[in-house]
Design a protein around this motif. Structure first.
Motif, PDB file in Angstrom:
ATOM      1  N   LEU A 141       0.832  -1.202   0.000  1.00 61.40           N
ATOM      2  CA  LEU A 141       0.000   0.000   0.000  1.00 61.40           C
ATOM      3  C   LEU A 141       0.868   1.254   0.000  1.00 61.40           C
ATOM      4  N   THR A 142       1.942   1.225   0.749  1.00 59.25           N
ATOM      5  CA  THR A 142       2.850   2.375   0.802  1.00 59.25           C
ATOM      6  C   THR A 142       3.509   2.608  -0.551  1.00 59.25           C
ATOM      7  N   ARG A 143       3.962   1.559  -1.193  1.00 62.02           N
ATOM      8  CA  ARG A 143       4.555   1.722  -2.536  1.00 62.02           C
ATOM      9  C   ARG A 143       3.518   2.256  -3.521  1.00 62.02           C
ATOM     10  N   PHE A 144       2.282   1.821  -3.367  1.00 60.55           N
ATOM     11  CA  PHE A 144       1.196   2.318  -4.207  1.00 60.55           C
ATOM     12  C   PHE A 144       1.043   3.830  -4.046  1.00 60.55           C
ATOM     13  N   CYS A 145       1.050   4.311  -2.789  1.00 61.58           N
ATOM     14  CA  CYS A 145       0.915   5.751  -2.529  1.00 61.58           C
ATOM     15  C   CYS A 145       2.145   6.520  -2.993  1.00 61.58           C
ATOM     16  N   ARG A 148       1.922   7.026  -6.687  1.00 65.27           N
ATOM     17  CA  ARG A 148       0.962   8.074  -7.075  1.00 65.27           C
ATOM     18  C   ARG A 148       1.496   9.463  -6.741  1.00 65.27           C
ATOM     19  N   LEU A 149       2.187   9.595  -5.632  1.00 67.58           N
ATOM     20  CA  LEU A 149       2.791  10.886  -5.303  1.00 67.58           C
ATOM     21  C   LEU A 149       3.797  11.301  -6.369  1.00 67.58           C
ATOM     22  N   LYS A 150       4.610  10.367  -6.816  1.00 65.44           N
ATOM     23  CA  LYS A 150       5.595  10.667  -7.859  1.00 65.44           C
ATOM     24  C   LYS A 150       4.916  10.966  -9.196  1.00 65.44           C
ATOM     25  N   ARG A 151       3.822  10.253  -9.469  1.00 66.23           N
ATOM     26  CA  ARG A 151       3.179  10.375 -10.772  1.00 66.23           C
ATOM     27  C   ARG A 151       2.397  11.685 -10.919  1.00 66.23           C
ATOM     28  N   LEU A 162       9.590  13.701  -0.464  1.00 70.85           N
ATOM     29  CA  LEU A 162       9.152  12.322  -0.264  1.00 70.85           C
ATOM     30  C   LEU A 162       9.995  11.716   0.860  1.00 70.85           C
ATOM     31  N   THR A 163       9.333  11.051   1.775  1.00 69.94           N
ATOM     32  CA  THR A 163      10.055  10.393   2.873  1.00 69.94           C
ATOM     33  C   THR A 163      10.088   8.888   2.597  1.00 69.94           C
ATOM     34  N   GLU A 164      10.518   8.531   1.395  1.00 68.95           N
ATOM     35  CA  GLU A 164      10.380   7.161   0.906  1.00 68.95           C
ATOM     36  C   GLU A 164      11.114   6.150   1.771  1.00 68.95           C
ATOM     37  N   ALA A 232       1.009   4.474  11.882  1.00 68.61           N
ATOM     38  CA  ALA A 232       0.859   5.096  10.567  1.00 68.61           C
ATOM     39  C   ALA A 232       2.216   5.267   9.901  1.00 68.61           C
ATOM     40  N   VAL A 233       2.198   5.422   8.586  1.00 65.83           N
ATOM     41  CA  VAL A 233       3.411   5.428   7.763  1.00 65.83           C
ATOM     42  C   VAL A 233       3.539   6.779   7.064  1.00 65.83           C
ATOM     43  N   LEU A 234       4.574   7.548   7.400  1.00 69.27           N
ATOM     44  CA  LEU A 234       4.775   8.874   6.811  1.00 69.27           C
ATOM     45  C   LEU A 234       5.412   8.747   5.431  1.00 69.27           C
ATOM     46  N   CYS A 235       4.685   9.162   4.403  1.00 67.77           N
ATOM     47  CA  CYS A 235       5.151   9.044   3.017  1.00 67.77           C
ATOM     48  C   CYS A 235       5.678  10.350   2.439  1.00 67.77           C
ATOM     49  N   ALA A 236       5.230  11.500   2.956  1.00 60.90           N
ATOM     50  CA  ALA A 236       5.630  12.756   2.322  1.00 60.90           C
ATOM     51  C   ALA A 236       5.441  13.927   3.263  1.00 60.90           C
TER      52      ALA A 236
END
Length: 557
Positions: A141-145, A148-151, A162-164, A232-236
């Motif tokens: 799910l995180t890779r999915f988000c 989308r953030l990159k796209r 991005l906090t990848e 929770a997972v911080l993505c950005a």
């Protein structure tokens, strides 16, 4: 009132003091303070002292100026708050009895969609159930988000960083815990984004402004810590208009996914845009004078501005110590409640949280038919754009069996004390102004921060304190008018927005239709102080009866 409208919307005043010689540097020799200088200065404030009186005054002013110079030798980073703490509690306030059974409704059976892209608009609850039942991993799910953030960010301009690496680390840890049966709750493994005024170890915290675009702060903000503890997972890190005004930052203008030719408003610009576009299930924003309500409207999402003091601001950029508030932006009231439950609580690093109730209760089992809800009758009756959508919302609530009671706001001039915010902002960014680095900021027009901070240095300390006293009257009057009500409704951009940001009441911006151009619109549901549970239950009932919160933009870019 001109200054008020140039400030809307803001996210997130120390008081101004007598400004003679205020911007001289240590290397300068300040000019002697003379009677003609003080005579000219007093005209700014509507005073009429005699020359003999002014001759005595000027001697004290010279001493004050020496005091200022001595004080400026002590470093005052933005993170240092004043010793005084704003208290939003009215003198007549009594804690409300707990309502509801404090349980989340069961999410029902949730299955993976046939088309993976449909996950983008699943709710937090739905995604949480997929994770709990291990139909999908947090890492997937995180890779999915992240994808989308990159796209979509090249068009939306909603990401500062991005906090990848951190996100994948947190996602893998969540997967391991869930597999071991150590499930933390409905946010465990859920990706999210944080407005880039919250400090995050290992990543830049830019405040959206050129002078700070390479700033790193070696701490995690309180909200980042609490969400990590919830799994929770911080993505950005997400964009904000520079220093929490508007949607323009050093990387351009953040756009609404409903029309990428238009801005997403601000200052929680990136948070609202990312959620609306399905890049993240939820994000954290802040509001001082409209910065959750306004971008939630521009992007068609649900934004909760909690009561003042409910969520710790430790580790967040300060703009106004007496008005800054932190809250979630998501797709629905239920999602906002889940996130808010993880954020709320006392924190000694933010003294405002010590003055208010520390607990939040879900109240989704409350019988909304028993609620007495006010509405700003005069505001809804005036002519304004998209009035029909708001009228339809009132009609929908009546169909739910909810009693709507006409309500009037206090007549006190709330708009005329908004210089509290600008005075505090000028203090928070005193070094930026005095150093001249404010000239690096993108916006340099009359209504931008550099000029507002300069002007705010001329606000007398006496007038700042008087304004806070008027604020006390406003708080007490508001408490009397809301007696016997469980909440009320207001058009999203009525006088209510300013007044309740001063009194500290909670609000939810709720999608309720579209403009003739196809852009989303919201209405504002207001609650009693510290009664976010009951407020969110009311909003959920409305959203269960309508479909506006389920609609999302078609991303054709």
């Amino acid at each position: 009132m001109r200054h008020l409208y140039r400030l809307l919307p803001l996210v997130f005043t120390g008081a101004g003091c007598f400004a003679l010689g205020a911007l001289t540097t240590a290397a300068d020799t300040p000019a002697a303070i003379t009677v003609p200088m003080v005579r000219a200065a007093q005209e700014l404030f509507g005073l009429q002292f005699s020359d003999a009186q002014l001759d005595s005054v000027r001697r004290d002013l010279a001493e004050y100026r020496d005091n200022y110079a001595a004080n400026r030798k002590v470093a005052l980073p933005n993170s240092v708050a004043p010793a005084t703490v704003f208290n939003p509690v009215p003198s007549s306030w009594q804690p409300a009895a707990p309502v509801g059974n404090d349980k989340l409704p069961k999410p029902g059976k949730v299955m993976l969609p046939a088309t993976r892209d449909d996950l983008a608009f699943y709710s937090v609850r739905q995604l949480g159930e997929l994770l709990r039942t291990r139909q999908i991993s947090s890492e997937e799910l995180t890779r999915f988000c992240l994808d989308r953030l990159k796209r979509f960010d090249p068009k939306l301009h909603c990401v500062t960083s991005l906090t990848e690496e951190l996100a994948l680390q947190q996602a893998r840890a969540a997967d391991a815990e869930i597999k071991q049966g150590r499930y933390r709750g409905p946010l465990h493994g859920i990706p999210y984004g944080a407005k880039d005024l919250f400090s995050t170890k290992g990543y830049k915290t830019t405040w959206g402004s050129v002078p700070y675009k390479d700033q790193t702060l070696d701490e995690d903000a309180a909200v980042v810590t609490r969400l990590r503890e919830a799994g929770a997972v911080l993505c950005a890190k997400l964009t904000l208009g520079e220093l929490a005004m508007g949607d323009v930052w050093y990387g351009g203008r953040t756009r609404t996914p409903w029309d990428v030719e238009k801005g997403s408003s601000g200052s929680s610009a990136g948070s609202a845009a990312a959620v609306a576009a399905g890049l993240l299930p939820f994000a954290i924003g802040t509001e001082t004078l409209g910065s959750i309500v306004s971008p939630s409207t521009a992007c068609g999402v649900t934004g909760l501005r909690p009561s003042f003091g409910r969520v710790s601001r430790a580790g967040a950029m300060a703009l106004s110590w007496t008005m800054d508030k932190v809250g979630p932006i998501a797709r629905s009231a239920e999602d906002c409640a889940v996130v808010f439950d993880a954020l709320v609580g006392q924190d000694r690093r933010d003294a405002a949280t010590l003055l208010v109730p520390a607990e939040f209760r879900y109240a989704f089992d409350v019988d909304v038919k028993k609620l007495r809800i006010g509405y700003l009758k005069a505001d809804f009756e005036r002519a304004y754009p998209n009035k029909a959508n708001d009228e339809a919302t009132l009609a929908a609530l009546r169909r739910l069996g909810i009693e709507l009671v006409p309500l009037e706001l206090p007549p006190l001039p709330a708009n005329d004390i908004t210089y509290l915010l600008t005075a505090e902002g000028a203090a928070a960014f005193d070094d930026l102004t005095r150093s001249g680095r404010d000239q690096q900021m993108v916006k340099q027009d009359r209504n931008a921060w550099p000029n507002i901070f300069r002007s705010s240095r001329f606000i007398p300390a006496v007038e700042y304190i008087q304004a806070q006293r008027y604020r006390t009257l406003l708080i007490d009057d508001m408490a009397k008018r809301l007696q016997g009500l469980d909440g009320y409704l207001a058009p999203s951009f009525s006088r209510n927005l300013v007044l309740t940001n001063l009194t500290g009441h909670p609000a939810v911006a709720v999608p309720n239709g579209f403009t003739k151009e196809g852009l989303p619109q919201t209405i504002t549901f207001m609650g009693q102080l510290f009664e976010e549970g009951k407020l969110l239950a009311l909003v959920k009932a409305y959203q269960d009866a309508t479909t506006f919160d389920e609609q999302h933009p078609k991303l054709t870019f």
